[in-house]
Design a protein around this motif. Structure first.
Motif, mmCIF file in Angstrom:
data_model
loop_
_atom_site.group_PDB
_atom_site.id
_atom_site.type_symbol
_atom_site.label_atom_id
_atom_site.label_comp_id
_atom_site.label_asym_id
_atom_site.label_seq_id
_atom_site.Cartn_x
_atom_site.Cartn_y
_atom_site.Cartn_z
ATOM 1 N N ASP A 208 0.830 -1.213 0.000
ATOM 2 C CA ASP A 208 0.000 0.000 0.000
ATOM 3 C C ASP A 208 0.860 1.258 0.000
ATOM 4 O OD1 ASP A 208 -2.402 -1.369 -0.045
ATOM 5 O OD2 ASP A 208 -2.556 -1.457 2.136
ATOM 6 N N LYS A 211 2.317 2.288 -3.486
ATOM 7 C CA LYS A 211 1.350 2.885 -4.408
ATOM 8 C C LYS A 211 1.222 4.393 -4.205
ATOM 9 C CE LYS A 211 -1.360 -1.369 -4.574
ATOM 10 N NZ LYS A 211 -2.634 -2.039 -4.220
ATOM 11 N N PHE A 237 1.337 -3.502 -8.197
ATOM 12 C CA PHE A 237 1.064 -2.153 -7.712
ATOM 13 C C PHE A 237 0.058 -1.395 -8.570
ATOM 14 C CE2 PHE A 237 5.560 -3.116 -6.647
ATOM 15 C CZ PHE A 237 5.362 -3.309 -5.294
ATOM 16 N N GLY A 238 -0.376 -1.977 -9.683
ATOM 17 C CA GLY A 238 -1.330 -1.292 -10.546
ATOM 18 C C GLY A 238 -0.676 -0.801 -11.821
ATOM 19 N N THR A 241 2.798 2.648 -12.860
ATOM 20 C CA THR A 241 4.048 2.284 -12.174
ATOM 21 C C THR A 241 5.271 2.737 -12.965
ATOM 22 O OG1 THR A 241 3.975 0.103 -13.240
ATOM 23 C CG2 THR A 241 3.033 0.282 -11.023
#
Length: 276
Positions: A208, A211, A237-238, A241
């Protein structure tokens, strides 16, 4: 007893963070690089990295994390990632290191480095994270879940182990620890080790935290590392990045000579980049 009571009052009740010991401190006119070791070790693990950086004119500082090496080993803290990060931040400020700086972490040191950057992004120019043990925030893949469950079963067995630290058992524990991950656990570091395992590694916040971080990061995996789950940054991480670069080197869960050479390359590249 009076010293213990005062220590808990000063650092616990008043929230005054501990200052950490420096196992490495090489002066230099250039920017600063801060080295954070993994669980059950000390700053001495960075020997090959320091050798590669020594002639570059950088200020190189390797800290012993709270509870390890020559740093304080209080019995009352939880040894959470915030306990470790607070001590690192206080030590950075005490040393008046040139900022922003490059922070390099190994294993648990990566989790601490990320938490430092989340709490004080003004201190950090670049993160170099080698063999970060991420177990939370991973994609919902069966292979990830199975490996995480296996690691946690092993860690829980370790936390229940009660060593006597007599001469015979100490030798056996030392052989086992070095065989697994090269740990340096003693009677004095056993409590910090167990609590750090439980409250920093098993109860982690790094996925978390990452991010939310704007600074560049190098996430480096060891190809033969049995304690790290490797993956693409976008999957963990999505999609956003662009500030994270992932690399793989031929290494186990130790800072080998070959891994150190790559770490030196990434540290020097980070120092050449413009601070955010």
């Amino acid at each position: 007893m009076a010293l213990i009571v005062f220590d808990k009052f000063w650092h616990g009740t008043l929230k005054r963070p501990y200052h950490l010991a420096r196992s490495i401190d090489i002066p230099g006119p250039g920017d600063a690089v801060l080295l954070l070791h993994g669980i059950g070790r000390s700053g001495q693990v960075w020997e090959h990295v320091v050798y590669g950086l020594a002639a570059r004119g950088l200020r190189i500082v390797g800290l012993d994390l709270l509870g390890f090496g020559a740093s304080p080993k209080p019995e009352w803290p939880a040894y959470s990632v915030d306990d470790h990060a607070a001590a690192v931040i206080a030590t950075i400020e005490k040393l008046k290191l040139k900022r922003p700086l490059v922070i390099v972490g190994h294993s648990m040191g990566c989790l601490v480095a990320v938490r430092v950057a989340r709490r004080r992004p003004d201190l950090v120019k670049h993160l170099v994270l080698f063999e970060m043990p991420l177990y939370e925030g991973l994609p919902h893949k069966r292979s990830y879940r199975l490996r995480t469950d296996l690691y946690f079963r092993f860690y829980r067995r370790v936390t229940r182990f009660q060593p006597t630290f007599n001469e015979e058992n100490a030798r056996l524990a030392e052989r086992l620890a070095h065989r697994i991950v090269g740990l340096e656990v003693t009677r004095e570091t056993w409590l910090p080790f167990i609590r750090s395992l439980e409250n920093t590694i098993m109860k982690q916040t790094a996925a978390d935290d990452i991010k939310q971080l704007p600074m560049p990061m190098d996430v480096i995996y060891g190809r033969f590392d049995m304690f790290v789950i490797r993956g693409q940054p976008q999957r963990i991480f999505g999609v956003d990045t662009e500030n994270i670069a992932a690399h793989t080197v031929r290494a186990r869960h130790v800072i080998s000579l070959k891994a150190s050479q790559f770490l030196v390359e990434r540290i020097l590249a980070a120092h050449k980049s413009r601070a955010l």
